[in-house]
Motif scaffolding. Sequence first.
Motif, PDB file in Angstrom:
ATOM      1  N   UNK A 154     -24.644   7.468 105.171  1.00 22.30           N
ATOM      2  CA  UNK A 154     -24.246   8.137 103.768  1.00 22.30           C
ATOM      3  C   UNK A 154     -23.282   7.292 103.451  1.00 22.30           C
ATOM      4  N   UNK A 155     -22.489   7.930 102.203  1.00 21.72           N
ATOM      5  CA  UNK A 155     -21.265   7.187 101.723  1.00 21.72           C
ATOM      6  C   UNK A 155     -20.201   8.329 101.727  1.00 21.72           C
ATOM      7  N   UNK A 156     -19.142   7.822 101.381  1.00 17.19           N
ATOM      8  CA  UNK A 156     -18.170   8.733 101.227  1.00 17.19           C
ATOM      9  C   UNK A 156     -17.608   8.898  99.675  1.00 17.19           C
ATOM     10  N   UNK A 157     -17.298  10.051  99.410  1.00 13.61           N
ATOM     11  CA  UNK A 157     -17.026  11.366 100.102  1.00 13.61           C
ATOM     12  C   UNK A 157     -18.703  11.980 100.411  1.00 13.61           C
ATOM     13  N   UNK A 158     -18.718  12.917 101.435  1.00 13.41           N
ATOM     14  CA  UNK A 158     -20.072  13.311 101.767  1.00 13.41           C
ATOM     15  C   UNK A 158     -19.798  14.861 102.029  1.00 13.41           C
ATOM     16  N   UNK A 159     -20.833  15.768 102.162  1.00 15.80           N
ATOM     17  CA  UNK A 159     -20.866  16.909 102.507  1.00 15.80           C
ATOM     18  C   UNK A 159     -21.779  17.358 103.816  1.00 15.80           C
TER      19      UNK A 159
END
Length: 572
Positions: A154-159
């Motif tokens: 994934x990429x930042x920001x993430x949940x």
Amino acid sequence: MDERSTTVFMILLFCVASVAPAAANTLDVCASCHVNATCDDKRDNSGKVCNCKYGFVGNGRTFCQDKDECQIGATKICGQHTKCHNTFGSYYCTCLSGYVASNNMAVFIPNDGTHCQDIDECSVEGICGEGGQCRNQDGSFDCSCQLGYRVRNGTEPFHPHKDEALCQGQIACSYNLFRLVSSVLLKLFLMTSPNSAVDCGQPTLQEDTVLLSATGTAFGSVATFECADGFVRRSGSSNSLCGADGLWRGLSVICEAKCGPIPFLAHSEVLWRNRSAVIHRCVNGYHSWRGSNVSVCSSSGVWQTATLKCIEIKPPINRLLVSNENCLQWSAEKYEEETETYKVIYSGSRDYERSFSDKRKQFLRSKTDWLEVCLNLLPATNYSIAITALSAGFTAAITINTSLTAPAVPDVHYREYDTPVPILTLHRSPSTLDPISFYQVFVLPIEGMMLFECSSPTNGEPSGKSSSSQGHVAAQMSSSHVGKEFHFTVGDGHFYGGFFNAPLEKGRNYYVILRAVSHWKKDSKSSCVLWAKVTGTSYIVKISSLSAAVSLGLVALAVLLGCTYTGFFKKK
């Protein structure tokens, strides 16, 4: 009449014309209120008005329907970050995901100031995982990687709960490579084993559990489970192993709600539930009476049990009966210690008297649970009785046939007569309510000791022209032919109701008895009174006595005149 007088007169006529119809059409407002309405006093105390109960809307009389408080929008009724839930006659609120009620309750009504506030997810240690850095947002949060770590998948920001992204450092990458190599070697081993063809399929879920991980579906695979949100593990193993028989075995974990089993309320059932709240409702045949219908799992792990009380639905007027053919009794099924007003209307009719009608009503106010009101019902009458509980708007009815009673003793004046054809008089009120069917006149010769039985069977057979030495019925007269005052001549030789009024024998003494008879269906009641006594002195004896008296009077007069004449001449 001048112009000013004419104007005043017309105004008075207008006032009378406008007030009269209102008085004539007075309506019992409380009796017409809807079942979901209350009867209240008007603010100006000018009368009563029907108002729908809280949670209902309508005109109070013909309909009161559930008010959907949620239709104006959750934000207006419950506040920011909420969801509104409508119920019958009420509503409740819940917070959206990422928010919690200020009173820490799962459901609430905001009339005490309760509102939804943001949950600071970053206060939970490790929520972003190893190497993650949490940033709280309004209603949510996100994560980013610390220095020395990089985001993976994934990429930042993430949940971390929505995405598969996570933060990994250099050591983590080496560990993942080790896991990958180990997994490949394990698969190669299983493929070369005798049970390599076994496939257990997808792991079977157990109640209140979720699948956490599974190494596969082949022989020797291990599936790991955990308790679902809102539940905690009490006992048992949380791992399941794929066996050589193709079945998953070994899972025995027992998960219970965080607060334990949901509370039980008598005569109720669960309408809706989640992990921290339960909404109860009364089962069929019962209705709610006071108390909250929501049980909540508190933060301490204990259920705050609903206080709802379900009571059996009974009619406001129950066990209605008539006691002693006169008094109405019933049980008042009330749920509050309040005064109820009852209206009793009863109407009576008689099969044998078509013109008869007895219609009355009365009101009763009482707080007691068992009531009695005596109605002074008339005998031999068919009654229909209706009683209405005005505030409840409920009506119950009952019918009763009152039994026949003895009629009142006839109103006569006893006299003795020495004439063979005496005229007797009966006084009777034309508006009497006694169920008298007819009158009978008995003529009885006086001979020694006599006994007359008034309750003897009514002789309805007409007699001939001969009279019995033991007495006879001289007349029978329907009560409809007897007015306020009735005159009857004994021994006039006429027929009355098929009975011959025979002339009295000379020289005999008689008693004349009047009997009033009430006859209804197969029952008869009677009352008697001695009306007159007739002495039997003969006509010849009366003439002889009168002649003797006249003769004696003439002799006495002659003697007196002779003495007077002699004395007069002696003086001369």
